[in-house]
Each structure stands twice: as C-alpha cells, then as structure tokens.
Design a protein around this motif. Structure first.
Motif, PDB file in Angstrom:
ATOM      1  N   VAL A  76      25.291 -19.149 -50.236  1.00 38.13           N
ATOM      2  CA  VAL A  76      26.174 -18.114 -49.751  1.00 38.13           C
ATOM      3  C   VAL A  76      26.273 -18.486 -48.317  1.00 38.13           C
ATOM      4  O   VAL A  76      25.351 -18.554 -47.499  1.00 38.13           O
ATOM      5  CB  VAL A  76      25.727 -16.636 -49.661  1.00 38.13           C
ATOM      6  CG1 VAL A  76      26.599 -15.796 -49.188  1.00 38.13           C
ATOM      7  CG2 VAL A  76      25.315 -16.286 -51.399  1.00 38.13           C
ATOM      8  N   ARG A 112      28.860 -19.064 -53.154  1.00 35.84           N
ATOM      9  CA  ARG A 112      29.999 -17.875 -52.552  1.00 35.84           C
ATOM     10  C   ARG A 112      30.145 -18.300 -51.072  1.00 35.84           C
ATOM     11  O   ARG A 112      29.340 -18.532 -50.197  1.00 35.84           O
ATOM     12  CB  ARG A 112      29.402 -16.495 -52.570  1.00 35.84           C
ATOM     13  CG  ARG A 112      28.804 -15.958 -53.826  1.00 35.84           C
ATOM     14  CD  ARG A 112      29.994 -15.740 -54.850  1.00 35.84           C
ATOM     15  NE  ARG A 112      29.491 -15.215 -56.020  1.00 35.84           N
ATOM     16  CZ  ARG A 112      29.344 -15.654 -57.243  1.00 35.84           C
ATOM     17  NH1 ARG A 112      29.286 -17.231 -57.267  1.00 35.84           N
ATOM     18  NH2 ARG A 112      29.102 -15.048 -58.202  1.00 35.84           N
ATOM     19  N   SER A 133      39.399 -22.982 -52.966  1.00 36.51           N
ATOM     20  CA  SER A 133      38.885 -22.019 -54.174  1.00 36.51           C
ATOM     21  C   SER A 133      39.339 -22.706 -55.307  1.00 36.51           C
ATOM     22  O   SER A 133      38.701 -22.898 -56.418  1.00 36.51           O
ATOM     23  CB  SER A 133      39.244 -20.800 -54.111  1.00 36.51           C
ATOM     24  OG  SER A 133      40.940 -20.433 -54.422  1.00 36.51           O
ATOM     25  N   THR A 154      32.828 -19.335 -55.919  1.00 33.69           N
ATOM     26  CA  THR A 154      33.888 -18.727 -55.416  1.00 33.69           C
ATOM     27  C   THR A 154      34.178 -18.806 -53.835  1.00 33.69           C
ATOM     28  O   THR A 154      33.485 -18.918 -53.226  1.00 33.69           O
ATOM     29  CB  THR A 154      33.751 -17.195 -55.864  1.00 33.69           C
ATOM     30  OG1 THR A 154      32.770 -16.719 -55.080  1.00 33.69           O
ATOM     31  CG2 THR A 154      33.593 -17.009 -57.151  1.00 33.69           C
ATOM     32  N   ALA A 164      29.486 -11.769 -52.572  1.00 37.57           N
ATOM     33  CA  ALA A 164      28.398 -12.529 -52.782  1.00 37.57           C
ATOM     34  C   ALA A 164      27.497 -12.412 -54.142  1.00 37.57           C
ATOM     35  O   ALA A 164      26.621 -13.058 -54.367  1.00 37.57           O
ATOM     36  CB  ALA A 164      27.414 -12.455 -51.728  1.00 37.57           C
ATOM     37  N   SER A 222      38.265 -15.105 -56.913  1.00 37.77           N
ATOM     38  CA  SER A 222      38.349 -16.403 -56.083  1.00 37.77           C
ATOM     39  C   SER A 222      39.748 -16.731 -55.689  1.00 37.77           C
ATOM     40  O   SER A 222      40.599 -16.106 -56.166  1.00 37.77           O
ATOM     41  CB  SER A 222      37.522 -17.637 -56.932  1.00 37.77           C
ATOM     42  OG  SER A 222      37.321 -18.651 -55.933  1.00 37.77           O
TER      43      SER A 222
END
Length: 239
Positions: free
Chosen positions: A81, A131, A165, A174, A220, A228
């Motif tokens: 993330v 993410r 994306s 995403t 997240a 996305s």
C-alpha cells in the motif's frame, strides 16, 4: 502483515492516514522530509498502542535519496500500500511567480510521485496485490487563484493515476486519487476563516483529517478491489 508507506506522514492528513492504516492491521512506514521528529513521535505512539510502525526520512524530490531509502525498505519486503501524500504549496499570482516556486512544487508533488512509486511497482506486481493512492486536491479539479503551480501538479497526478491504473489493473493493483477540499490543519486555519469556509463549502465546515483517512482506508481495503482509475473528491460539496 502488509506494509504501507505514507509519504508526508507527519502532517495532519498524513498522520491521520497512518493512524487509521495501523489500526486496520498494516505495518505503517511513516515518511517525513524536514520533520522527522514528528514522524518518529507518531511511530512511537502507534507502537505504544500495540500497532506496527516505523519512521523514515528522505526528500521525495531527490531521486537518488529516495531510491537509497526505498532500497533499504524493500530489503524487508514489498510495500503493498503506497499513499503518495507528500506535497507542498508556494502560492503566488502567476505573473509574479518565481521559477523556484514553480519547480519546487512540481518537483515534490509530481516528480516525487515518480521517484517513490516507480521503484516500488515491480515488487508490488510480484505479490499480485497492491493499492496506490495519490492524495491530490480540489485545486487539481477546479483550479485556484494563486496556485497555478499547485493545481498543475495535482491535476497531472490525476492523469498519472488513470494511466497507471490501466497498466496495473490485471495485476491485482488498484490506483486511485483522493482530492480533498478544505481540511482542518495548521495551514488551513491561517488561510480560511469561518466566513470564507461558509461561502466556499456547502456543508459550511472544514473537513477533518480522519474523514480523509477513512476514505483512504477503504480504498486500501479488500472491499475496494473493483475501484481503480478514479479521482474521488472529499470536499463537503464544493464540486
């Protein structure tokens, strides 16, 4: 435990995001540039609450410095993330804007996005889950007087968000942008008084950093796996 890197993690919005992601079970890597003490204090507070956190320091606008620190971070495993929250503003009406004002704002918000995100992308791809969340601004959507540099940087991130994306969608990653409006912070309280907020914001109040953090936490999460390429505004109805 998945690892989350939040750039600009020592500021009001960044700290709220760090707190929320730590509560949600991520190991939080709190980035700072000039305010390492605040990032370390936040990390210590999170650890005392039983969460997992650490602080790091580098200038996102410095490609070599960013790469060196990110290499050390990746030695411990991939970052799955990434919240690109670092940004600055240096306002001036355009006829009076100095080149340094233009370049520094672009360097931090836009080049900083590349300097941090690009080295983390392949390790993230290998995990088939990730993410990337870019914190932008309502100024990137609507513009703002005196912020041509800032609006340019943030709107460029919207284009980067959409393009990246598309590249990563098939890899379980995403990429989204969150565009806050007027959010409570030391900076905003000196710029926006109650009367101005009432004129600009239909909800007649500033947003709270925790409200931005809640949106980031959702993006997240597993629940946001089909979202996305979006720019999501959080601005009390300004747009």
């Amino acid at each position: 435990m998945k690892r989350a890197l939040i750039t600009g993690g020592s500021g009001a919005i960044g700290a709220a995001i760090c707190q929320r992601l730590a509560v949600d079970g991520f190991h939080v890597i709190i980035h700072a540039n000039s305010n390492l003490a605040a990032a370390e204090a936040l990390g210590q507070s999170l650890r005392e609450q039983g969460y997992s956190a650490e602080a790091v320091q580098f200038d996102v606008a410095d490609a070599a410095a960013s790469a060196a620190v990110l290499e050390r971070i990746l030695e411990q495993g991939p970052v799955q993330v990434l919240v690109n929250n670092a940004g600055i503003h240096d306002d001036a009406v355009f006829p009076g804007m100095q080149p340094a004002q233009w370049h520094r704002v672009i360097d931090v918000s836009l080049h900083g996005f590349f300097n941090v995100t690009q080295p983390l992308t392949m390790p993230m791809i290998r995990t088939r889950w990730g993410r990337i969340i870019n914190i932008t601004s309502v100024a990137g959507l609507a513009g703002n007087r005196g912020q041509t540099n800032y609006a340019a940087a943030k709107s460029a991130l919207h284009g980067a968000t959409r393009s990246l994306s598309l590249e990563l969608a098939s890899r379980g990653i995403t990429v989204n942008a969150v565009a806050p409006g007027i959010i409570a912070s030391d900076m905003s309280k000196d710029v926006f008084d109650k009367e101005m907020v009432a004129q600009l914001v239909p909800m007649k109040r500033v947003g709270q950093p925790e409200e931005v953090a809640s949106l980031v936490a959702f993006l997240a999460s597993e629940q946001a796996a089909y979202i996305s390429g979006q720019v999501i505004s959080i601005n009390g109805g300004m747009l």
